[in-house]
Design a protein around this motif. Structure first.
Motif, PDB file in Angstrom:
ATOM      1  N   ILE A 261      -6.086   1.240   4.515  1.00 49.14           N
ATOM      2  CA  ILE A 261      -6.121  -0.180   4.851  1.00 49.14           C
ATOM      3  C   ILE A 261      -7.012  -0.876   3.834  1.00 49.14           C
ATOM      4  O   ILE A 261      -8.151  -0.454   3.622  1.00 49.14           O
ATOM      5  CB  ILE A 261      -6.647  -0.388   6.286  1.00 49.14           C
ATOM      6  N   PRO A 262      -6.520  -1.929   3.199  1.00 45.93           N
ATOM      7  CA  PRO A 262      -7.366  -2.642   2.228  1.00 45.93           C
ATOM      8  C   PRO A 262      -8.695  -3.052   2.853  1.00 45.93           C
ATOM      9  O   PRO A 262      -8.754  -3.484   4.011  1.00 45.93           O
ATOM     10  CB  PRO A 262      -6.524  -3.865   1.858  1.00 45.93           C
ATOM     11  N   LEU A 263      -9.774  -2.892   2.093  1.00 45.00           N
ATOM     12  CA  LEU A 263     -11.122  -3.151   2.581  1.00 45.00           C
ATOM     13  C   LEU A 263     -11.266  -4.553   3.159  1.00 45.00           C
ATOM     14  O   LEU A 263     -11.898  -4.745   4.199  1.00 45.00           O
ATOM     15  CB  LEU A 263     -12.145  -2.937   1.460  1.00 45.00           C
ATOM     16  N   LYS A 264     -10.649  -5.538   2.519  1.00 44.05           N
ATOM     17  CA  LYS A 264     -10.731  -6.923   2.988  1.00 44.05           C
ATOM     18  C   LYS A 264     -10.191  -7.036   4.415  1.00 44.05           C
ATOM     19  O   LYS A 264     -10.778  -7.686   5.267  1.00 44.05           O
ATOM     20  CB  LYS A 264      -9.930  -7.818   2.037  1.00 44.05           C
ATOM     21  N   TYR A 265      -9.068  -6.387   4.711  1.00 41.27           N
ATOM     22  CA  TYR A 265      -8.468  -6.418   6.047  1.00 41.27           C
ATOM     23  C   TYR A 265      -9.338  -5.632   7.036  1.00 41.27           C
ATOM     24  O   TYR A 265      -9.541  -6.030   8.167  1.00 41.27           O
ATOM     25  CB  TYR A 265      -7.071  -5.834   6.038  1.00 41.27           C
ATOM     26  N   TYR A 266      -9.808  -4.473   6.570  1.00 41.66           N
ATOM     27  CA  TYR A 266     -10.637  -3.596   7.393  1.00 41.66           C
ATOM     28  C   TYR A 266     -11.874  -4.344   7.890  1.00 41.66           C
ATOM     29  O   TYR A 266     -12.200  -4.330   9.072  1.00 41.66           O
ATOM     30  CB  TYR A 266     -11.026  -2.371   6.560  1.00 41.66           C
ATOM     31  N   LYS A 267     -12.555  -5.018   6.963  1.00 38.27           N
ATOM     32  CA  LYS A 267     -13.762  -5.767   7.327  1.00 38.27           C
ATOM     33  C   LYS A 267     -13.431  -6.980   8.185  1.00 38.27           C
ATOM     34  O   LYS A 267     -14.130  -7.269   9.156  1.00 38.27           O
ATOM     35  CB  LYS A 267     -14.509  -6.205   6.065  1.00 38.27           C
ATOM     36  N   HIS A 268     -12.373  -7.705   7.837  1.00 35.72           N
ATOM     37  CA  HIS A 268     -12.003  -8.918   8.576  1.00 35.72           C
ATOM     38  C   HIS A 268     -11.739  -8.615  10.053  1.00 35.72           C
ATOM     39  O   HIS A 268     -12.106  -9.378  10.935  1.00 35.72           O
ATOM     40  CB  HIS A 268     -10.777  -9.577   7.947  1.00 35.72           C
TER      41      HIS A 268
ATOM     42  N   ILE B 166       0.839  -1.190   0.000  1.00 40.19           N
ATOM     43  CA  ILE B 166       0.000   0.000   0.000  1.00 40.19           C
ATOM     44  C   ILE B 166       0.875   1.242   0.000  1.00 40.19           C
ATOM     45  O   ILE B 166       2.022   1.217   0.455  1.00 40.19           O
ATOM     46  CB  ILE B 166      -0.975   0.004   1.198  1.00 40.19           C
ATOM     47  N   SER B 167       0.324   2.322  -0.514  1.00 44.77           N
ATOM     48  CA  SER B 167       1.062   3.582  -0.602  1.00 44.77           C
ATOM     49  C   SER B 167       0.979   4.356   0.698  1.00 44.77           C
ATOM     50  O   SER B 167       0.000   4.234   1.443  1.00 44.77           O
ATOM     51  CB  SER B 167       0.478   4.447  -1.721  1.00 44.77           C
ATOM     52  N   VAL B 168       1.991   5.145   0.952  1.00 42.18           N
ATOM     53  CA  VAL B 168       2.013   6.049   2.088  1.00 42.18           C
ATOM     54  C   VAL B 168       2.022   7.460   1.512  1.00 42.18           C
ATOM     55  O   VAL B 168       2.886   7.802   0.703  1.00 42.18           O
ATOM     56  CB  VAL B 168       3.262   5.824   2.976  1.00 42.18           C
ATOM     57  N   SER B 169       1.048   8.296   1.909  1.00 39.28           N
ATOM     58  CA  SER B 169       0.954   9.654   1.377  1.00 39.28           C
ATOM     59  C   SER B 169       2.051  10.536   1.971  1.00 39.28           C
ATOM     60  O   SER B 169       2.742  10.141   2.917  1.00 39.28           O
ATOM     61  CB  SER B 169      -0.418  10.252   1.696  1.00 39.28           C
TER      62      SER B 169
END
Length: 118
Positions: free
Chosen positions: A21-28, A11-14
């Motif tokens: 955070i990827p949605l899959k991880y966020y939901k999990h 993932i990128s850092v601004s």
């Protein structure tokens, strides 16, 4: 998720040090609008924030009983100590928000613990 079953994501850092955070991880993980972030063995660990002050309750009660409090006095002291914990947590979260927004400078590891000794 088992560590060996984890899917790797880059993932990128601004420029403001922000990540998505990827949605899959966020939901999990059942994340909300705040997470706990720690530095462990050279890795940033992001965990769901548990705002349940119950984990402090047992320690507060043990300490107060060890100091000899009981009955109504124990209850009064427990309530006072619990309020202090809530205030401290609120202050820490406000400070973290200010640091994240760039309004306040964060402390470095050395600022807190001093330089590493050889």
């Amino acid at each position: 998720m088992e560590r060996d079953q984890m899917e790797r994501k880059i993932i990128s850092v601004s420029k403001k040090r922000q990540i998505t955070i990827p949605l899959k991880y966020y939901k999990h993980l059942g994340l909300d609008n705040e997470v706990e972030c720690t530095l462990e063995d050279g890795a940033i660990i992001i965990r769901p924030l548990n705002r349940d002050s119950g984990e402090f309750s047992v320690e507060i009660l043990k300490d107060l009983i060890a100091q000899g409090y009981s009955g109504d006095e124990l209850i009064q002291e427990f309530e006072a100590h619990s309020k202090n914990i809530k205030k401290a947590v609120t202050n820490m979260l406000e400070e973290a928000d200010a640091i994240a927004a760039g309004e306040k400078k964060s402390s470095s590891f050395d600022d807190i613990f001093g330089p590493e000794s050889e």
